[in-house]
Design a protein around this motif. Structure first.
Motif, PDB file in Angstrom:
ATOM      1  N   LYS A  53      -2.195  -4.050  -9.578  1.00  0.00           N
ATOM      2  CA  LYS A  53      -1.817  -3.682  -8.310  1.00  0.00           C
ATOM      3  C   LYS A  53      -2.795  -4.862  -7.214  1.00  0.00           C
ATOM      4  N   ASP A  91       0.901  -1.259   0.148  1.00  0.00           N
ATOM      5  CA  ASP A  91      -0.013   0.129   0.057  1.00  0.00           C
ATOM      6  C   ASP A  91       0.703   1.257   0.020  1.00  0.00           C
ATOM      7  N   ASP A 147      -3.145  -6.882  -3.571  1.00  0.00           N
ATOM      8  CA  ASP A 147      -2.954  -6.860  -2.252  1.00  0.00           C
ATOM      9  C   ASP A 147      -2.481  -8.063  -1.727  1.00  0.00           C
ATOM     10  N   LYS A 180       2.406   4.809  -0.817  1.00  0.00           N
ATOM     11  CA  LYS A 180       1.470   5.714  -1.845  1.00  0.00           C
ATOM     12  C   LYS A 180       2.419   6.146  -2.863  1.00  0.00           C
TER      13      LYS A 180
END
Length: 311
Positions: A295, A264, A297, A266
């Motif tokens: 992307k 995650d 997770d 930024k």
């Protein structure tokens, strides 16, 4: 043990002899290590190996603090340039493009080299063996599904796969220990990293750390070298897959046919927005080398993402 796992370097090329029964191009699976494969950053764990043996070594937190000071200064210097580029994005000579990203990341080299010089000057990595580092690596936990993904491409018969870890970590032996402990045959994975030097007679680390993998362009160059070797072996360019989590990984992620961005953080997401790179959207679809950046997770969807592009 040192001779056993040191001898594994380079043997990953054996994977290139597998026959791709489906006729698909060979596959290069290149992987960042810290916080991509692992659950946490392990640089401090590497330093701790030597500190346990030589507690008189300077506390690692001091090196972290000095690095943060330098990095914060760098960010302040570049903030205005980035903001100006973002404001003037409608001008051809002032846009945020790949060239500007590469310039920004290359400008970090003095910061990273200064950090490595402090580590070498204080000899905080001196006095350990490759066995010590391998053993310490076995305590590292991978993110769920990471090892399964690697093993999938090792075991899949219709891929000619070259698998490598490309990391700014400080120890090949430590990385091999982590791979082994998490169920990956480390003899089938090549490692490209900043590997500490050892005395040939004593087998102890000297404290010297060659700065071979420092900034993003070093990773890009290492992966390109692997891709060229695979092309020479098979007579055709490979499908390149790269997995990473940080801004240092972004150029390699953008160069890959399939980029897998984890975590995650930024910064890489912001730069993708500025570069107009949309996650999951193919780029260069009219060429023979389309690219896509996902992307993720977790590692659960990694195999499907790669197979969708290579099947």
């Amino acid at each position: 043990m040192a001779a056993a796992h040191a001898a594994t370097k380079g043997t990953a090329s054996a994977l290139l002899t597998k026959t791709a029964a489906s006729g698909r191009p060979p596959l290069v699976l290149a992987l960042d290590f810290d916080k991509t494969l692992t659950e946490h950053d392990t640089i401090a764990d590497v330093a701790a190996v030597a500190r346990r043996i030589r507690p008189e070594h300077r506390d690692f937190e001091w090196f972290v603090d000095e690095y943060i000071k330098d990095h914060d200064c760098f960010e302040r210097e570049w903030a205005a340039r980035i903001d100006r580029r973002r404001r003037d994005g409608d001008r051809d000579d002032s846009t945020i493009d790949r060239g500007f990203l590469d310039e920004y990341l290359e400008a970090l080299r003095p910061v990273e080299n200064a950090s490595l010089r402090r580590v070498v000057d204080h000899r905080i990595l001196a006095g350990v063996t490759a066995d010590d580092l391998f053993a310490a690596g076995t305590a590292v936990r991978f993110r769920p599904g990471a090892a399964d993904t690697i093993n999938h491409f090792i075991r899949t018969p219709d891929h000619s796969s070259s698998i490598c870890v490309v990391s700014i970590n400080w120890s090949e032996s430590f990385i091999r220990g982590a791979l082994s402990a998490n169920g990956v045959d480390c003899s089938l994975v090549d490692i490209y990293c900043n590997d500490m030097a050892f005395d040939a007679q004593t087998g102890l680390s000297t404290g010297h750390l060659p700065s071979t993998m420092v900034v993003a362009s070093d990773k890009v160059a290492a992966i390109a070298s692997v891709a060229r070797a695979v092309t020479e072996t098979h007579g055709r360019p490979p499908t390149l897959v790269y997995a990473g989590d940080s801004l240092t990984d972004l150029p390699a992620l953008l160069d890959a046919n399939v980029g897998l961005l984890f975590g995650d953080s930024k910064a890489p997401a912001d730069w993708c927005e500025w570069l107009a790179v949309r996650f999951g959207e193919q780029r260069g679809v009219k060429s023979d080398a389309s690219q896509v950046l996902y992307k993720l997770d977790s590692w659960d969807k990694a195999v499907a993402a790669v197979e969708a592009h290579t099947s």
